[in-house]
Write a protein that holds these residues in place. Structure first.
Motif, mmCIF file in Angstrom:
data_model
loop_
_atom_site.group_PDB
_atom_site.id
_atom_site.type_symbol
_atom_site.label_atom_id
_atom_site.label_comp_id
_atom_site.label_asym_id
_atom_site.label_seq_id
_atom_site.Cartn_x
_atom_site.Cartn_y
_atom_site.Cartn_z
ATOM 1 N N ARG A 190 58.225 -13.135 -26.325
ATOM 2 C CA ARG A 190 58.642 -13.234 -27.730
ATOM 3 C C ARG A 190 59.151 -11.909 -28.275
ATOM 4 O O ARG A 190 60.141 -11.859 -29.012
ATOM 5 C CB ARG A 190 57.466 -13.749 -28.572
ATOM 6 C CG ARG A 190 57.663 -13.724 -30.083
ATOM 7 C CD ARG A 190 58.813 -14.599 -30.547
ATOM 8 N NE ARG A 190 58.839 -14.658 -32.001
ATOM 9 C CZ ARG A 190 59.428 -13.761 -32.793
ATOM 10 N NH1 ARG A 190 60.063 -12.723 -32.248
ATOM 11 N NH2 ARG A 190 59.405 -13.895 -34.102
ATOM 12 N N PHE A 191 58.485 -10.802 -27.950
ATOM 13 C CA PHE A 191 58.809 -9.513 -28.564
ATOM 14 C C PHE A 191 59.337 -8.476 -27.582
ATOM 15 O O PHE A 191 59.658 -7.359 -27.981
ATOM 16 C CB PHE A 191 57.575 -8.951 -29.277
ATOM 17 C CG PHE A 191 57.073 -9.838 -30.385
ATOM 18 C CD1 PHE A 191 57.753 -9.930 -31.585
ATOM 19 C CD2 PHE A 191 55.924 -10.591 -30.223
ATOM 20 C CE1 PHE A 191 57.295 -10.755 -32.610
ATOM 21 C CE2 PHE A 191 55.454 -11.420 -31.232
ATOM 22 C CZ PHE A 191 56.146 -11.499 -32.435
ATOM 23 N N ASP A 192 59.405 -8.846 -26.290
ATOM 24 C CA ASP A 192 59.895 -7.927 -25.255
ATOM 25 C C ASP A 192 59.076 -6.639 -25.210
ATOM 26 O O ASP A 192 59.610 -5.539 -25.060
ATOM 27 C CB ASP A 192 61.380 -7.611 -25.463
ATOM 28 C CG ASP A 192 61.997 -6.916 -24.253
ATOM 29 O OD1 ASP A 192 61.520 -7.159 -23.125
ATOM 30 O OD2 ASP A 192 62.941 -6.111 -24.436
ATOM 31 N N VAL A 193 57.766 -6.786 -25.357
ATOM 32 C CA VAL A 193 56.859 -5.642 -25.332
ATOM 33 C C VAL A 193 55.796 -5.891 -24.266
ATOM 34 O O VAL A 193 55.160 -6.951 -24.246
ATOM 35 C CB VAL A 193 56.182 -5.423 -26.704
ATOM 36 C CG1 VAL A 193 55.143 -4.310 -26.616
ATOM 37 C CG2 VAL A 193 57.224 -5.083 -27.763
ATOM 38 N N GLU A 194 55.627 -4.924 -23.388
ATOM 39 C CA GLU A 194 54.591 -5.000 -22.349
ATOM 40 C C GLU A 194 53.282 -4.455 -22.902
ATOM 41 O O GLU A 194 53.231 -3.330 -23.406
ATOM 42 C CB GLU A 194 55.006 -4.162 -21.134
ATOM 43 C CG GLU A 194 56.251 -4.657 -20.419
ATOM 44 C CD GLU A 194 55.945 -5.712 -19.374
ATOM 45 O OE1 GLU A 194 54.755 -6.096 -19.261
ATOM 46 O OE2 GLU A 194 56.884 -6.138 -18.676
ATOM 47 N N ILE A 195 52.229 -5.260 -22.845
ATOM 48 C CA ILE A 195 50.904 -4.777 -23.216
ATOM 49 C C ILE A 195 49.927 -5.128 -22.114
ATOM 50 O O ILE A 195 50.090 -6.116 -21.409
ATOM 51 C CB ILE A 195 50.429 -5.355 -24.566
ATOM 52 C CG1 ILE A 195 50.446 -6.883 -24.552
ATOM 53 C CG2 ILE A 195 51.262 -4.827 -25.718
ATOM 54 C CD1 ILE A 195 49.857 -7.481 -25.814
ATOM 55 N N ASP A 196 48.910 -4.303 -21.974
ATOM 56 C CA ASP A 196 47.898 -4.503 -20.943
ATOM 57 C C ASP A 196 46.847 -5.472 -21.478
ATOM 58 O O ASP A 196 46.132 -5.148 -22.438
ATOM 59 C CB ASP A 196 47.256 -3.164 -20.611
ATOM 60 C CG ASP A 196 46.186 -3.273 -19.526
ATOM 61 O OD1 ASP A 196 45.949 -4.403 -19.025
ATOM 62 O OD2 ASP A 196 45.579 -2.239 -19.188
ATOM 63 N N PRO A 197 46.742 -6.670 -20.890
ATOM 64 C CA PRO A 197 45.769 -7.642 -21.417
ATOM 65 C C PRO A 197 44.333 -7.156 -21.326
ATOM 66 O O PRO A 197 43.478 -7.579 -22.119
ATOM 67 C CB PRO A 197 46.001 -8.883 -20.563
ATOM 68 C CG PRO A 197 46.675 -8.396 -19.325
ATOM 69 C CD PRO A 197 47.491 -7.210 -19.756
ATOM 70 N N ALA A 198 44.051 -6.250 -20.399
ATOM 71 C CA ALA A 198 42.678 -5.788 -20.215
ATOM 72 C C ALA A 198 42.250 -4.778 -21.262
ATOM 73 O O ALA A 198 41.057 -4.644 -21.550
ATOM 74 C CB ALA A 198 42.512 -5.184 -18.818
ATOM 75 N N THR A 199 43.216 -4.055 -21.860
ATOM 76 C CA THR A 199 42.853 -2.970 -22.775
ATOM 77 C C THR A 199 43.524 -3.035 -24.134
ATOM 78 O O THR A 199 43.119 -2.316 -25.055
ATOM 79 C CB THR A 199 43.201 -1.608 -22.152
ATOM 80 O OG1 THR A 199 44.629 -1.520 -21.946
ATOM 81 C CG2 THR A 199 42.494 -1.409 -20.826
ATOM 82 N N GLN A 200 44.533 -3.890 -24.319
ATOM 83 C CA GLN A 200 45.294 -3.867 -25.561
ATOM 84 C C GLN A 200 45.258 -5.189 -26.326
ATOM 85 O O GLN A 200 46.018 -5.367 -27.278
ATOM 86 C CB GLN A 200 46.748 -3.481 -25.284
ATOM 87 C CG GLN A 200 46.927 -2.029 -24.869
ATOM 88 C CD GLN A 200 48.385 -1.669 -24.726
ATOM 89 O OE1 GLN A 200 48.952 -1.735 -23.639
ATOM 90 N NE2 GLN A 200 49.006 -1.287 -25.838
ATOM 91 N N LEU A 201 44.370 -6.086 -25.945
ATOM 92 C CA LEU A 201 44.264 -7.381 -26.604
ATOM 93 C C LEU A 201 42.811 -7.723 -26.882
ATOM 94 O O LEU A 201 41.911 -7.398 -26.089
ATOM 95 C CB LEU A 201 44.867 -8.486 -25.731
ATOM 96 C CG LEU A 201 46.382 -8.684 -25.766
ATOM 97 C CD1 LEU A 201 46.786 -9.696 -24.700
ATOM 98 C CD2 LEU A 201 46.850 -9.151 -27.140
ATOM 99 N N LEU A 202 42.597 -8.404 -28.008
ATOM 100 C CA LEU A 202 41.289 -8.936 -28.344
ATOM 101 C C LEU A 202 41.476 -10.353 -28.871
ATOM 102 O O LEU A 202 42.205 -10.571 -29.846
ATOM 103 C CB LEU A 202 40.620 -8.072 -29.418
ATOM 104 C CG LEU A 202 39.293 -8.595 -30.000
ATOM 105 C CD1 LEU A 202 38.237 -8.706 -28.910
ATOM 106 C CD2 LEU A 202 38.818 -7.697 -31.131
ATOM 107 N N ALA A 203 40.846 -11.329 -28.201
ATOM 108 C CA ALA A 203 40.895 -12.707 -28.688
ATOM 109 C C ALA A 203 40.055 -12.818 -29.951
ATOM 110 O O ALA A 203 38.993 -12.199 -30.076
ATOM 111 C CB ALA A 203 40.382 -13.659 -27.614
ATOM 112 N N LEU A 204 40.534 -13.624 -30.897
ATOM 113 C CA LEU A 204 39.872 -13.767 -32.184
ATOM 114 C C LEU A 204 39.573 -15.228 -32.483
ATOM 115 O O LEU A 204 40.289 -16.121 -32.033
ATOM 116 C CB LEU A 204 40.754 -13.212 -33.307
ATOM 117 C CG LEU A 204 41.124 -11.733 -33.237
ATOM 118 C CD1 LEU A 204 42.153 -11.415 -34.306
ATOM 119 C CD2 LEU A 204 39.883 -10.854 -33.392
ATOM 120 N N ASN A 205 38.539 -15.435 -33.268
ATOM 121 C CA ASN A 205 38.206 -16.762 -33.764
ATOM 122 C C ASN A 205 39.011 -16.989 -35.044
ATOM 123 O O ASN A 205 38.474 -17.037 -36.151
ATOM 124 C CB ASN A 205 36.701 -16.843 -34.034
ATOM 125 C CG ASN A 205 36.219 -18.261 -34.203
ATOM 126 O OD1 ASN A 205 36.933 -19.102 -34.723
ATOM 127 N ND2 ASN A 205 34.998 -18.525 -33.766
#
Length: 396
Positions: free
Chosen positions: A82-97
């Motif tokens: 969607r945004f053409d941005v690479e992010i590391d799922p292990a360190t740059q994401l947090l799932a939210l409720n």
């Protein structure tokens, strides 16, 4: 010193059940059309239930706090596509409720107690989503409400703030596309805000939950992550929030995420381990598939685009009508929002939200007082009936 309960006494009326009290009067017989709350009614993918059932054994276990690897991987893949941005799922994401939790708790995790030896300021667009103000008050900061009016294209004028103010700012909230006005921040606008954040050392909390509902297919709103990457900004400068609630018509699934730099995410994960409510594992697995599928999003967006056209046709001649650019709300000018909402309800059975309930008075001015918000979530023909009655009642 202001007591804890008193801090919240000046929040917008939307945070309280005032509307329910006002509208607890006899409505005329016939159809009631609900255009008050942004509760999506389009179909979600039929296979979502199958995914939940297939992973139902996961209800036996405590959910993963930060998000299952499958879910984080799907989210990172969506950000890339969607945004053409690479992010590391292990360190740059947090799932939210759901992102309301994240928008609040991010301030709890990241806001300093002081800034340059002074009490901190949190910048909030006015009107605003109430979680922003509650977060600012909860961390002991001073919320500064910046008017987002037609004069400034319904987006707050961050660039017009003085250095004295900006030197105290710790967080700036921005919703784009905005709720309630449906305004979209341009690349230039994001560059200005992120540039100020870099210069004056504060964080931008980018609420992009309406980013997948827009007018022109092939012309999506630019994302804060994309602009920050192109500027070479510090990844810790931006925290971006996304959700399946509007994108996929799954408000009840309570699935969203925050994306940012590794240090921000580390602190947010730590804070969430004490106070957050992780998404149940079967719902995480279903969410992973939803984030990986775009067909249902395109189909839902086409329905909204059809509604945009219908709203323009019905309301296009209303003085001051502003065609929403994205999201699913109409921000309609009236003389008095509360009076108009009550009249519309008692005379037609159409329920809308007074704009003042989404804002607060600052410097003697409430930028929502002369507006009503109408949600375009009902089926198209029902929505059209509601808008025709609204037009004839308030503008006829």
């Amino acid at each position: 010193m202001t007591s804890y309960p008193e801090r919240f006494s000046n929040l917008p009326e939307y945070a309280f059940p005032r509307l329910r009290t006002l509208l607890d009067v006899h409505a005329p017989g016939g159809e009631v059309i609900h255009m008050t709350i942004g509760d999506p009614k389009h179909d979600f993918p039929a296979w979502v239930t199958d995914e939940i059932v297939a992973h139902a054994d996961g209800f036996r276990n405590y959910p993963t706090n930060e998000g299952a690897p499958e879910l984080l991987g799907a989210m990172a893949g969506w950000v890339k596509s969607r945004f053409d941005v690479e992010i590391d799922p292990a360190t740059q994401l947090l799932a939210l409720n759901g992102t309301r939790e994240g928008l609040y708790n991010a301030a709890m995790a990241l806001a300093p107690e002081t800034k340059n030896g002074q009490s901190p300021i949190v910048l909030i667009p006015n009107p605003f989503y109430q979680a922003y103000a509650v977060a600012a008050l909860s961390v002991g900061a001073t919320p500064m409400y910046l008017p987002a009016t037609q004069d400034n294209n319904f987006l707050p004028d961050f660039a017009g703030l003085s250095p004295d103010v900006l030197n105290r700012v710790t967080i700036a909230y921005l919703c784009s596309p905005s709720n309630p006005q449906g305004a979209v921040a341009s690349r230039d606008y994001w560059e200005t805000l992120i540039g100020l954040a870099e210069k004056y050392d504060f964080k931008v909390f980018a609420d992009e939950c309406y980013s997948e509902i827009y007018r022109e297919e092939g012309n999506p709103p630019v994302g804060a992550l994309t602009v920050a990457r192109d500027m070479g900004a510090d990844p810790e400068r931006i925290v971006v929030f996304h959700s399946l609630s509007k994108r996929s018509n799954l408000a009840g699934l309570r699935s969203g995420f925050a994306a940012s730099g590794p240090e921000n995410i580390r602190r947010m994960r730590l804070q969430r381990s004490y106070s957050g409510t992780p998404v149940p594992q079967p719902l995480q697995m279903a969410s992973a598939r939803v984030w990986s599928d775009e067909e249902h999003v395109i189909a839902s967006r086409a329905l909204y685009q059809d509604k945009f056209r219908a709203a323009d046709e019905i309301l296009g001649n209303v003085p001051g009508y502003f065609p929403t650019q994205a999201g699913f709300f109409l921000w309609l000018p009236v003389e008095d929002g509360e009076e108009a909402a009550l009249r519309l309800w008692t005379e037609t059975g159409v329920r809308v939200l007074p704009g003042a309930y989404l804002a607060r008075e600052a410097d003697g001015f409430n930028p929502g007082a002369k507006y009503i918000r109408a949600a375009m979530v009902a089926p198209k023909e029902e929505m059209k009936r509601g808008l025709i009655q609204l037009r004839d009642c308030l503008y006829g």
